[in-house]
Write a protein that holds these residues in place. Structure first.
Motif, mmCIF file in Angstrom:
data_model
loop_
_atom_site.group_PDB
_atom_site.id
_atom_site.type_symbol
_atom_site.label_atom_id
_atom_site.label_comp_id
_atom_site.label_asym_id
_atom_site.label_seq_id
_atom_site.Cartn_x
_atom_site.Cartn_y
_atom_site.Cartn_z
ATOM 1 N N ASP A 47 0.696 -1.331 -0.050
ATOM 2 C CA ASP A 47 0.125 0.044 0.152
ATOM 3 C C ASP A 47 0.955 1.130 -0.120
ATOM 4 N N PRO A 48 1.202 1.795 -1.309
ATOM 5 C CA PRO A 48 2.228 3.210 -1.176
ATOM 6 C C PRO A 48 1.479 4.268 -0.514
ATOM 7 N N SER A 49 0.168 4.456 -0.172
ATOM 8 C CA SER A 49 -0.296 5.425 0.368
ATOM 9 C C SER A 49 0.145 5.397 2.000
ATOM 10 N N LEU A 50 0.922 4.368 2.564
ATOM 11 C CA LEU A 50 1.396 4.116 3.742
ATOM 12 C C LEU A 50 3.084 4.488 3.862
ATOM 13 N N PHE A 51 3.631 4.883 2.522
ATOM 14 C CA PHE A 51 5.057 5.128 2.672
ATOM 15 C C PHE A 51 5.152 6.239 3.004
ATOM 16 N N VAL A 52 6.148 6.780 3.834
ATOM 17 C CA VAL A 52 6.537 8.086 3.905
ATOM 18 C C VAL A 52 8.132 8.210 3.279
ATOM 19 N N ILE A 53 8.219 9.176 2.838
ATOM 20 C CA ILE A 53 9.559 9.242 1.622
ATOM 21 C C ILE A 53 9.871 10.719 1.619
ATOM 22 N N ALA A 54 11.077 11.122 2.021
ATOM 23 C CA ALA A 54 11.923 12.339 2.186
ATOM 24 C C ALA A 54 12.657 12.296 0.714
ATOM 25 N N ARG B 78 -5.064 -3.553 16.521
ATOM 26 C CA ARG B 78 -4.957 -2.674 15.434
ATOM 27 C C ARG B 78 -3.474 -2.116 15.266
ATOM 28 N N ARG B 79 -2.775 -3.008 14.580
ATOM 29 C CA ARG B 79 -1.305 -2.497 14.941
ATOM 30 C C ARG B 79 -0.515 -2.429 13.549
ATOM 31 N N GLY B 80 0.272 -1.428 13.390
ATOM 32 C CA GLY B 80 0.860 -1.206 11.985
ATOM 33 C C GLY B 80 2.437 -1.468 12.102
ATOM 34 N N LEU B 81 3.172 -1.908 10.918
ATOM 35 C CA LEU B 81 4.388 -2.339 10.950
ATOM 36 C C LEU B 81 5.308 -1.256 10.201
ATOM 37 N N LEU B 82 6.224 -0.660 10.744
ATOM 38 C CA LEU B 82 7.274 -0.033 10.116
ATOM 39 C C LEU B 82 8.271 -1.102 9.540
ATOM 40 N N ALA C 33 14.249 10.024 12.999
ATOM 41 C CA ALA C 33 13.364 10.278 14.025
ATOM 42 C C ALA C 33 12.103 11.117 13.196
ATOM 43 N N ALA C 34 12.450 11.847 12.317
ATOM 44 C CA ALA C 34 11.398 12.612 11.728
ATOM 45 C C ALA C 34 10.435 11.777 10.612
ATOM 46 N N LEU C 35 10.987 10.844 10.120
ATOM 47 C CA LEU C 35 10.432 9.888 9.303
ATOM 48 C C LEU C 35 9.530 8.882 10.241
ATOM 49 N N VAL C 36 10.217 8.350 11.257
ATOM 50 C CA VAL C 36 9.564 7.431 12.110
ATOM 51 C C VAL C 36 8.372 8.082 12.771
ATOM 52 N N ALA C 37 8.317 9.251 13.411
ATOM 53 C CA ALA C 37 7.129 9.912 13.741
ATOM 54 C C ALA C 37 5.793 10.260 12.809
ATOM 55 N N ARG C 38 6.537 10.661 11.791
ATOM 56 C CA ARG C 38 5.249 10.743 10.642
ATOM 57 C C ARG C 38 4.527 9.729 10.379
ATOM 58 N N GLY D 276 18.599 3.349 19.381
ATOM 59 C CA GLY D 276 18.616 4.621 20.083
ATOM 60 C C GLY D 276 17.255 5.533 19.042
ATOM 61 N N VAL D 277 17.034 5.442 18.034
ATOM 62 C CA VAL D 277 16.218 6.462 17.393
ATOM 63 C C VAL D 277 14.821 5.640 17.765
ATOM 64 N N TYR D 278 14.612 4.563 17.816
ATOM 65 C CA TYR D 278 13.346 3.718 18.012
ATOM 66 C C TYR D 278 12.905 3.881 19.650
#
Length: 330
Positions: A222-229, A254-258, A274-279, A306-308
């Motif tokens: 599902d590309p609508s779930l991708f967060v791309i910088a 109701r769990r999502g996977l990174l 960090a910014a991508l994970v938060a988004r 550490g980021v996670y």
């Protein structure tokens, strides 16, 4: 091969025809082991119908049967690793009702013989090793590996963020913007950027055209779930997120996977991960998820653990990559 269980027979995988029974073995095993993961017939069909560089379903899947009933299955594959070696990997599942009766040992020995013969046929200068993986929640599988001279060489965590109510989203680093992808060319650029970033990590990644196509054909793609910088026309980093509706329904959650979090080398150490994970967490919350999880190498050199942790994830379970010397058949 002489089986230790009367009536035990090993046969080649039959492809899609085996899928319902494979789902049953997988589900029963995870329920018995307290592993909160499930699979679907659609996911296994996608896997079994996409041969790749290191995996041929027609030759690399084995089924263990007793009186025509599937009691376990295994598979093998090979991959070139970032430390310059070639790993020949064995994996498998045994139905809990048939454990401790020699089924897992029979599958392992079959797989090792397959891998030794395959390695002997390969013309490569890379060192060759046997490999596998053991989850701490599966003590029987770990006991089988260690009894057969496999040793842990690397440790991995599954990390869980049990709530998405308190996500704080920091700004993107200067010069970057978020854009999606919506066609095959864009998906390929994202896939290749992920593969490039992985070159700095431990292990191996099959970036072949076949594996790319398998990814596109995943039921949960599902590309609508991708967060791309992006910086201009370059992918700087991304999080490929997945919502597995079938698994969530089966586990009443109701769990999502990174599924993949990466930043390419020249954009690291700027707070982009960090910014991508938060988004990603915010996006999963918008889609109705209440928790999120991911997998991480405990010794990841980019500081991902550490980021996670700073993003609110904690260790949910642990596992280890195992290796063993590979003696070639002559």
């Amino acid at each position: 091969m002489r089986a230790t269980l009367t009536g035990l027979r090993l046969r080649p995988g039959a492809g899609v025809a085996d899928v319902p029974a494979m789902v049953g073995v997988f589900t029963a095993g995870n329920e018995a082991d307290g592993v909160d993961e499930r699979t679907s017939e659609a996911s296994l069909i996608n896997w079994l119908t996409h041969p790749s560089q290191g995996f041929n379903p027609a030759e690399d899947v084995v089924v263990a049967e007793v009186d025509g009933q599937m009691v376990g299955y295994g598979w093998t594959f090979w991959v070139d690793t970032t430390d310059g070696a070639r790993d020949y990997v064995t994996r498998g599942h045994v139905h809990p009702a048939w454990r401790r009766r020699g089924v897992g040992t029979a599958i392992l020995l079959h797989n090792e013989a397959r891998l030794r013969a395959l390695a002997a046929s390969h013309d490569t200068d890379r060192p060759r090793r046997l490999g596998s993986f053991g989850d701490e929640r599966r003590p029987g599988a770990i006991a089988l590996l260690t009894a057969n001279d496999y040793a842990p060489v690397r440790y991995f965590f599954e990390m869980l963020r049990p709530t998405l109510d308190d996500v704080e989203v920091p700004p993107l680093p200067d010069g970057l913007e978020l854009r999606g992808v919506s066609d095959r060319a864009g998906y390929r650029r994202l896939f290749d950027a992920d593969a490039e970033a992985f070159l700095d990590h431990w292990g191996g990644f099959d970036a072949s055209d076949e594996t790319f196509q398998e990814w596109l054909d995943e039921p949960e793609f599902d590309p609508s779930l991708f967060v791309i910088a992006w910086e201009g026309d370059e992918v700087a980093g991304a999080v490929i997120n997945v919502i597995d509706a079938n698994e969530n329904e089966l586990l009443h959650r109701r769990r999502g996977l990174l599924a993949s979090v990466f930043v390419r080398r020249q954009w690291r150490r700027r707070g982009l991960a960090a910014a991508l994970v938060a988004r990603s967490l915010a996006l999963l919350r918008e889609r109705g998820m209440t928790s999120a999880w991911l997998g991480v190498d405990a010794d990841n050199p980019t500081g991902a653990l550490g980021v996670y942790e700073r993003a609110g994830f904690g260790v949910h379970s642990r596992g280890s990559a195992y290796r063993k010397a590979l003696e070639l058949d002559r």
